[in-house]
Scaffold this active site. Sequence first.
Site: not given
Ligand code: LLP
Length: 412
Positions: A271-274, A314, A339-340
């Site tokens: 499950e890639p997002g980033r 982060y 203003c932070e």
């Molecule tokens: N699967 C599940 C169940 C997740 O909770 C997440 C991310 C992903 C997949 C995808 O993760 P990735 O491949 O994108 O790293 N806001 C933070 C990242 C929080 C991710 C939360 N869950 C940031 O900007 O680094």
Amino acid sequence: MTVEAAPNPPVRRLADWSAERLGDLADEYDTPLYVLDLDRVRQNYRRMAVEFPDADVYYAAKANTCRPVLETLADEGAGIECASAGELQRAIDAGVPGERVQYTAVNPPARDLDRAVEIADEHSITITAGAEDTVERLAERDYSGRLCVRVNPGVGAGHHEKVATGADAKFGVPIERVPELVADARENFDVVGLHAHAGSGISGEDLSAHRELVARMGDLAREVGDLEFLDIGGGFGVPYRPGEDPLDLVSVAEATREAVGDLSSATLTVEPGRYLVADAGVLLTAVNTVKDARDATVVGVGAGMTTLARPAIYGAHHEIRNLSRSGGQQTVTVAGPVCESADTFGDHELAAPERGDLLAIGNAGAYGYEMASQYNSRPRPASVVLARGEARLARRRETNADVTRLEQEDQR
Ligand code: LLP
């Protein structure tokens, strides 16, 4: 005749973007502006599909829910992993078939669960439960469809303690309780999978946490047997700094294969997002102030922690480039309009910025717009997508009227 594969570099650096093109987009759509190249999203997906051939890819929509992104990835064959009823709605609206949609429920509010069950009844999505309570609450709603159990495997990883989830008590059913839960759940549901997510930011340097998680999940999958898939989550890291190497997916895939062992008929799911969207996006912002302070030169820009929250939350590093000039490097502190003191993008070596210059902030395609807020009553920026070089507006810029819209007398 052999057809040569199109070049697909493992990373697109900030320096690779055309300053002229980005300058034109800033002129046309104003700043701050998110720009996302859908062709790069496709490349990232294709590279993952080639280098991780035995995995079925579900895109973690939370990284960037913009409709054209969902449509592009669905068109490539990706499934979509959703974190809320809102994301589920987006996936369905983007035309993603229900059997390619998963909902990962973390302490789901009743409203989310109600809607997820409704959508599941119509579209046959998979609901992933991370607690026995969630399983009970699904049964209370007469849900008997596709169920996946989120496991807490007791091992986590991440680029920051705030995104390491695998061992965090908040996430998943403790691994030792899963076989019994699955046996019980099989009486009421179609149990199709097991799921775990170590956290965000798998790096090639230390794959040991990943290996350990995958090995534990492989053993568990064999113990409970008869599954459609084993989902080992996302978290594939991208290089945020120029000297950092891209993740060697081939090694990750190899380590995964070795650790997971034989899954018989179950499919391995990731499950890639980033990884799919980060380097496909930049954030454009204009310099409005150049100030010589006591120990630093502060460059004030229109974007801030309300536009891109990652540095403030982060301490994340995002590369910055001055698109308006080159040479004459200077170390400056780039800061936003809030203003932070957390509202800073940190220190950067830039071609000495002047008021009116256009800056590009790199790797902004993941968790950029998604985490934007209206703090300080600041309207959220616009997003433009590029496809085969053509630009189109994907989300218009908010106005002050959008910010106060929910407070109007006649709408209460
Ligand atoms: N699967 C599940 C169940 C997740 O909770 C997440 C991310 C992903 C997949 C995808 O993760 P990735 O491949 O994108 O790293 N806001 C933070 C990242 C929080 C991710 C939360 N869950 C940031 O900007 O680094």
